[in-house]
Design an enzyme around this catalytic site. Structure first.
Site, PDB file in Angstrom:
ATOM      1  N   PHE A  71       0.834  -1.204   0.000  1.00 24.78           N
ATOM      2  CA  PHE A  71       0.000   0.000   0.000  1.00 24.78           C
ATOM      3  C   PHE A  71       0.865   1.250   0.000  1.00 24.78           C
ATOM      4  CE2 PHE A  71      -2.443   3.192   2.579  1.00 24.78           C
ATOM      5  CZ  PHE A  71      -3.398   3.472   1.611  1.00 24.78           C
ATOM      6  N   GLU A  72       0.560   2.177  -0.898  1.00 27.19           N
ATOM      7  CA  GLU A  72       1.244   3.473  -0.985  1.00 27.19           C
ATOM      8  C   GLU A  72       0.199   4.557  -0.766  1.00 27.19           C
ATOM      9  OE1 GLU A  72       2.794   6.542  -0.880  1.00 27.19           O
ATOM     10  OE2 GLU A  72       4.464   5.195  -1.398  1.00 27.19           O
ATOM     11  N   PRO A  73       0.166   5.181   0.410  1.00 29.00           N
ATOM     12  CA  PRO A  73      -0.929   6.101   0.734  1.00 29.00           C
ATOM     13  C   PRO A  73      -0.981   7.350  -0.123  1.00 29.00           C
ATOM     14  CG  PRO A  73       0.784   6.170   2.428  1.00 29.00           C
ATOM     15  CD  PRO A  73       1.114   5.019   1.526  1.00 29.00           C
ATOM     16  N   ARG A  74       0.094   7.694  -0.834  1.00 33.07           N
ATOM     17  CA  ARG A  74       0.098   8.898  -1.672  1.00 33.07           C
ATOM     18  C   ARG A  74      -0.323   8.618  -3.104  1.00 33.07           C
ATOM     19  NH1 ARG A  74       6.085  10.232  -1.729  1.00 33.07           N
ATOM     20  NH2 ARG A  74       6.079   7.956  -1.907  1.00 33.07           N
ATOM     21  N   ASP A  94      -3.987   3.461  -5.406  1.00 31.26           N
ATOM     22  CA  ASP A  94      -4.390   2.983  -4.084  1.00 31.26           C
ATOM     23  C   ASP A  94      -5.571   3.778  -3.539  1.00 31.26           C
ATOM     24  OD1 ASP A  94      -1.499   2.661  -4.737  1.00 31.26           O
ATOM     25  OD2 ASP A  94      -1.507   1.393  -2.959  1.00 31.26           O
TER      26      ASP A  94
END
Length: 488
Positions: free
Chosen positions: A248-251, A255
């Site tokens: 997961f890449e929150p930026r 995603d």
């Protein structure tokens, strides 16, 4: 009676798959009829798309609207078609140097505007509404760079939304509330399907929406469509599909779009042997995306087990353009056995419309767990340092390549000239150098240009010129050679 009922149920299950397979086969066989001819090179500019966009604006089948501008003022356009209740949003080239799917989008648009395969097309367009944003980062595309004019990666701007391109993407996602999204990219040609020598020609990802990588219905639907697309690609590029990391890449937009409620399918176009301009990969994008739209329209994907997603091999990055195995290398009076991994880096010409190659050794030692698009077993061969030809030469653009071979057999890879062409490279298999060029002592190490010879039983049999391997027992013309370099 029970046997007949079972047979009938099996036939009903097989029929949609067979029909879908026929559709895919026809897409692949008839591709050249729909390939957009004006986009025949990877380095696409914004201005090349404008006549195409104008033509779709005047076509009543399509709706075209400007949805934003880049930092440098280039228009962003959305092209929509279809009347269905299921919205599908496809965008490409948020990284300026990742244009393969941009070409495929215009191939798909040509197909949707044509008369062929009307029943399948009607099924798609009556049940789906398709929205295409062909080039999200036109400023990056202008200079063939990943980042936009602000110097940021748009795909890491989903939270802060500092770029106008990112803000446009967020507005569209929110206004469309698309059921499915296709986030279209290119990846390095050096990715392979894990534990194989096959390039990851296409890689897929159903993006995670949290650190736990949970699977809800939205993500599961993306996984099922990906399994379907993988099965399509296996027909035409068997073993050449990878599964991208789902950390997961929150930026990242992918995603977050999954988190916001869209079944997000990320497609990465990688490498394919002898396909420098990625035209075969473009074709695979065209076929697999249209096939995916068809299965979304008819709903067949819902019957695919989500567990099959994990069966797709992971992406790995263990490919070289050229791998030389088991070569003997002498250093300080001792012999060592080395493998060499060589990349042919693409260096853009002025104007970013074409490129030349710079062959670089990127790794050496035991590379037994790595692979090459081209692999040469150099067991019994010695690595020989290249020499500078002792006499000055004149530039001869009509150089006979077979005459060059005679000098290569003597170990000459560099030639001095009074006057050098203005370009940084030459298409002949010899490096050109200025009168003042001072060749450093030959030493193999990562980062140096890959130019040397291979000798067996006292005879030079092969040359590696700027990362390209030449067999000196065969005609040079026709072998896989790109360019040599000019040193001033």
């Amino acid at each position: 009676m029970i046997k007949r009922l079972f047979a009938s149920l099996m036939l009903m299950a097989i029929m949609p798959m067979t029909a879908q397979g026929d559709f895919t086969n026809q897409l692949y066989a008839g591709y050249e009829d729909f390939k957009e001819p004006t986009l025949d090179k990877r380095r696409i500019k914004h201005q090349q798309l404008q006549p195409l966009i104008t033509s779709y604006r005047s076509n009543p089948k399509f709706e075209v609207q400007q949805v934003g501008e880049s930092i440098e003022g280039r228009d962003l356009h959305l092209i929509s078609i279809g009347s269905g209740d299921i919205d599908v949003f496809l965008w490409s080239q948020m990284h300026g140097n990742e244009p393969t799917a941009t070409q495929a989008i215009f191939d798909i648009l040509r197909f949707l505007d044509a008369e062929a395969l009307q029943s399948e097309k009607e099924e798609i367009l009556s049940r789906l509404k398709l929205h295409f944003l062909p080039m999200l980062n036109p400023d990056g595309a202008e200079v063939y760079e990943r980042r936009n004019a602000l110097g940021i990666d748009i795909n890491r701007d989903a939270l802060r939304l500092q770029s106008p391109e990112g803000r446009a993407l967020k507005r569209l996602r929110d206004s469309l509330e698309a059921d499915f999204g296709f986030n279209l990219h290119d990846q390095s040609t050096y990715y392979n399907a894990e534990l194989t020598d096959k390039p990851a020609t296409i890689s897929y990802l159903a993006t995670a929406y949290n650190y736990e990588k949970d699977i809800n219905d939205i993500r599961a639907n993306a996984m099922k469509v990906i399994v379907y697309m993988n099965n399509i690609i296996q027909k035409y590029a068997p073993g050449q599909v990878g599964r991208y990391s789902d950390d997961f890449e929150p930026r990242a937009f992918g995603d977050n779009i999954a988190k916001w409620g869209t079944s997000l399918i990320l497609i990465e176009s990688g490498g394919y042997a002898n396909d420098l301009e990625k035209q075969e990969i473009r074709k695979l994008n065209y076929v697999s995306i249209l096939s995916a739209l068809h299965t979304i329209a008819n709903g067949d994907y819902k019957n695919i087990p989500v567990e099959d997603y994990e069966k797709i091999p992971r992406n790995d990055r263990k490919l070289f353009d050229l791998k030389i195995e088991n070569a003997t290398y002498e250093l300080l009076g001792k012999d060592y056995i080395l493998d060499l991994g060589i990349h042919r880096q693409e260096i853009d010409n002025d104007g970013h419309e074409d490129f030349y190659n710079k062959g670089v050794i990127v790794d050496q030692g035991d590379l037994s767990t790595y692979y090459g698009y081209e692999t040469f077993d150099a067991s019994g061969y010695e690595i020989v340092a290249p020499k500078v030809y002792p006499e000055k030469s004149r530039v001869n653009t009509g150089q006979d390549w077979e005459k060059s071979k005679d000098f290569l057999k003597m170990g000459y890879a560099y030639y001095r000239y009074d006057f050098l062409p203005s370009a940084p490279y030459v298409e002949e298999p010899r490096n050109l150098v200025s009168e003042s060029f001072n060749k450093s002592k030959f030493k193999l190490q990562p980062g140096v240009n890959a130019t040397f010879f291979l000798r067996k039983e006292g005879e030079i049999t092969h040359a590696v010129i700027n990362g390209f391997l030449l067999d000196l027992s065969k005609p040079i013309n026709g072998q896989n050679f790109g360019n040599a370099l000019i040193y001033r």
